[in-house]
Design an enzyme around this catalytic site. Structure first.
Site, PDB file in Angstrom:
ATOM      1  N   PRO A 188       5.417   4.443  18.580  1.00  9.32           N
ATOM      2  CA  PRO A 188       5.867   3.048  18.512  1.00  9.32           C
ATOM      3  C   PRO A 188       7.342   2.955  18.177  1.00  9.32           C
ATOM      4  CG  PRO A 188       4.681   3.626  16.512  1.00  9.32           C
ATOM      5  CD  PRO A 188       4.523   4.788  17.458  1.00  9.32           C
ATOM      6  N   PRO A 189       8.049   2.020  18.799  1.00  9.44           N
ATOM      7  CA  PRO A 189       9.444   1.806  18.393  1.00  9.44           C
ATOM      8  C   PRO A 189       9.484   1.373  16.938  1.00  9.44           C
ATOM      9  CG  PRO A 189       8.914   0.616  20.432  1.00  9.44           C
ATOM     10  CD  PRO A 189       7.615   1.088  19.842  1.00  9.44           C
ATOM     11  N   CYS A 190      10.231   2.086  16.118  1.00  9.62           N
ATOM     12  CA  CYS A 190      10.271   1.784  14.682  1.00  9.62           C
ATOM     13  C   CYS A 190      11.676   1.348  14.308  1.00  9.62           C
ATOM     14  CB  CYS A 190       9.853   2.997  13.855  1.00  9.62           C
ATOM     15  SG  CYS A 190       8.109   3.413  14.006  1.00  9.62           S
ATOM     16  N   GLN A 191      11.941   0.064  14.414  1.00 11.51           N
ATOM     17  CA  GLN A 191      13.254  -0.465  14.081  1.00 11.51           C
ATOM     18  C   GLN A 191      13.414  -0.499  12.575  1.00 11.51           C
ATOM     19  OE1 GLN A 191      13.987  -4.286  15.788  1.00 11.51           O
ATOM     20  NE2 GLN A 191      16.189  -4.000  15.805  1.00 11.51           N
ATOM     21  N   MET A 197      15.236   7.300  12.872  1.00  4.78           N
ATOM     22  CA  MET A 197      14.598   6.016  12.587  1.00  4.78           C
ATOM     23  C   MET A 197      14.502   5.755  11.088  1.00  4.78           C
ATOM     24  SD  MET A 197      10.514   6.602  12.958  1.00  4.78           S
ATOM     25  CE  MET A 197      10.211   5.293  11.802  1.00  4.78           C
TER      26      MET A 197
END
Length: 646
Positions: free
Chosen positions: A113-116, A168
């Site tokens: 998952p994209p973890c901003q 990240m």
């Protein structure tokens, strides 16, 4: 050079692909019956799915919001390949419910998952939302890791695998990772977070990834030993030469491949050829390059920087160098046969200047990029050439996915479980001890206490840089206990109580400019807004934020030493910015008490878990520390004695 667009490759779906309405039958009596099933979230083209397949899983369902990637996944894998926005509660709920209704027992949920990273201002709010299982609709699309955790919570697989880039965590002190770990632990999972160099698992490129593993079957986390490094020649040296020129297309969808060529293909290349069509190679094609780039490519070698081309080109050909050499020192990168490739990223879909072939004046082809990412030659990518490059660059290298997945295979005899499931208890004990100290004489060492206000946090931050003895802090700090503003009277009392001339000067330099300025003392954020006026240094700012209750990781030698000793390694000496930080997040954890624990770790590292002659008998973590000596000089020392000793 004219803009070229390749043909659109449309492919047939996998033989055992199924549509959503067919899924229940696929699970109960079809291809999925009796298999170890996987769900791949944010699957892209399927790099991680392929790694899972190689390790023994069957992909039951994969989800991605990229339609071209979904097409590719449906071509290469069985089960459902769905285009779903996991950030949408309704779409995600429908997807999960379909799996639950099918009766499928999902063994693993995997994905990247994209973890901003969190901003500092938003962390407390987001932590509150996570702790209370609420939803924040405006942010779900940015925080897709929450959707990932939600799927895990509802499916409760035996194991979990999450992959992402290591950076990240650096922007927000690994807050996302810590919250995810805490949530998984609350669901009964033991967890491991590990930084992995992909080349240790035969991936022929520089690529470091962050892997989070979790399991609730009592097993441990044992990785295979690193393998021999795969060079670029091993990876693509057997592919047919193209020998381009600036006027013709470079390569083709279909080219001849000599299965019996001499020299023989490397073992890696032979593995990539398994199940591929005999005698041909697919998608060995790339873009044409401009005539000036073609010229530059011919004179470069793997050591040449773009900034050095001026000298190589000579006065008559300097017009070929069209970029500012001072700004673009590494605009072009020619690869080396005997080294690893540069990391393949999605940027290769826009230009290939970072990926110039070692011999031919061209950039890498689709098939070469796929090989470097460890996709086998049988694996095809739907869409245009640019679609393929983007899917390849975004993918998890399958061989890296396989290495991580194998750690989570069922184990006959659990290995090392004691080392993975003690952390909730360790953190609970550390929290209890910290709150006990906060209620007593050491109140000023910990945030969120009754006496500790932002002013007190600031004074502690200013004084801590002066290396005072613990016993010297008490007189000064008791003068600001409970005070919210720095009035003239409070300031003079502080300065007069300073135990040394150096401490007095630090207080005068930092606090003098803000005496009686009410706008500074509204809250912790207003103090930060005026920090330049006070000349606060980065270390002072970090300690102030911690003692003011912010959830940050205070990465210093003492804290890293505590975490390393608990995990029985030397990361505080050898790898502070990577493994050292990962050790620390395991001890720190997440939640509203994380700042109190971080302050406790700092305090223990400075005063008890010392580099030499540690005082293990007074340490709240001694019962959990495998490196504690059986007999140590400080074992019988009392806590107060340690703090008052000369």
């Amino acid at each position: 050079m004219p803009l070229e667009r390749s043909d659109y490759l449309k492919l047939d779906k996998h033989k055992y692909h199924c549509e959503p309405e067919e899924f229940e039958e696929w699970v109960r009596s079809g291809y999925g019956k009796g298999k170890r099933l996987a769900v791949d979230l944010f699957s892209g083209a399927g790099g991680l799915s392929l790694g899972l397949e190689r390790a023994g899983w069957t992909t039951a369902a994969a989800v991605d919001f990229d339609e071209r990637a979904r097409e590719t996944h449906a071509v290469n894998f069985p089960g459902m390949s769905l285009c779903v926005d996991l950030g949408d509660d309704g779409q995600r709920g429908e997807f999960v419910q379909r799996i639950l209704d099918s009766g499928a027992e999902i063994d693993i949920v995997a994905g990247g998952p994209p973890c901003q990273p969190f901003s500092r201002a938003g962390r407390s709010k987001i932590r509150h939302l996570v702790d209370n299982h609420n939803r924040d609709p405006h942010d779900l699309r940015k925080e897709l890791w929450r959707a990932y955790v939600d799927v895990v919570e509802r499916l409760l697989p035996r194991t979990v695998l999450m992959e992402n880039v290591p950076d990240m965590g650096l922007g927000d002190d690994f807050s996302v990772i810590r919250i995810i770990e805490a949530k998984l632990e609350s669901l009964g999972y033991a967890t491991q977070v590990r930084l992995v160099d992909a080349w240790n698992y035969r991936v022929p490129q520089h690529r470091k990834r962050l892997i989070l593993l979790a399991r609730r079957d009592g097993g441990g986390f044992t990785w295979d030993k690193p393998k021999k490094q795969t060079t670029l020649r091993d990876a693509i040296g057997d592919l047919p030469p193209i020998n381009p020129n600036p006027l013709d297309p470079v390569g083709s969808r279909l080219l001849d491949y000599d299965e019996k060529q001499d020299p023989k293909p490397s073992p890696f290349a032979k593995e990539m050829r398994k199940k591929a069509d005999k005698g041909v190679i697919h998608d060995h094609m790339t873009r044409r390059v401009r005539a000036d780039d073609f010229k530059i490519f011919t004179i470069m070698d793997s050591k040449t920087l773009y900034s050095e081309l001026d000298e190589k080109l000579g006065d008559d050909e300097k017009e070929f160098q069209r970029y500012d050499a001072e700004q673009f020192t590494d605009k072009y990168k020619k690869l080396d046969w005997n080294e690893l490739s540069r990391t393949i990223t999605a940027h290769i879909a826009k230009d290939g200047y970072w990926y110039i072939h070692p011999e031919e004046p061209r950039t890498l082809t689709v098939r070469e990029a796929a090989r470097i990412q460890t996709f086998p030659d049988r694996f095809r990518f739907a869409g245009t050439r640019s679609d393929a490059f983007r899917q390849i660059g975004n993918a998890v290298p399958p061989l890296l996915g396989e290495a991580a997945a194998r750690v989570l295979l069922p184990q006959d005899a659990p290995v090392g479980h004691e080392a993975t499931d003690k952390w909730p208890e360790v953190r609970e004990e550390l929290t209890r001890w910290a709150k006990e100290q906060r209620a007593g004489k050491q109140w000023y060492q910990f945030p969120n206490g009754r006496k500790m206000k932002p002013l007190g946090a600031l004074v502690m931050a200013v004084l801590s840089g002066g290396k005072l003895h613990p016993s010297q802090f008490a007189n000064v700090m008791n003068g600001v206990a409970g005070h919210r503003e720095l009035t003239r009277d409070v300031y003079l009392a502080l300065v007069n109580a300073a135990p040394t001339a150096a401490a007095r000067k630090r207080l005068e330099d930092r606090l003098g400019p803000v005496v009686d300025k009410a706008e500074v003392w509204v809250d912790a954020d207003s103090i930060l807004d005026h920090s330049k006026m006070m000349g606060l240094k980065p270390a002072e700012l970090a300690l102030f934020r911690l003692l003011a209750g912010d959830d940050i990781m205070l990465v210093n030698q003492g804290a890293l030493r505590v975490a390393a000793r608990l995990q029985q390694n030397q990361s505080h000496l050898t790898n502070r910015l990577t493994e050292g930080r990962l050790n620390l997040i395991k001890l720190l954890g997440a939640g509203r008490d994380a700042p109190v624990r971080m302050a406790a770790i700092r305090f223990v590292g400075e005063n008890l878990c010392r580099d030499k002659q540690p005082v293990c008998g007074s340490c709240p973590l001694s019962d959990y520390c495998p490196t504690r000596p059986q007999e140590d000089e400080g074992a019988a020392a009392t806590f107060d004695a340690v703090l008052t000793a000369d």
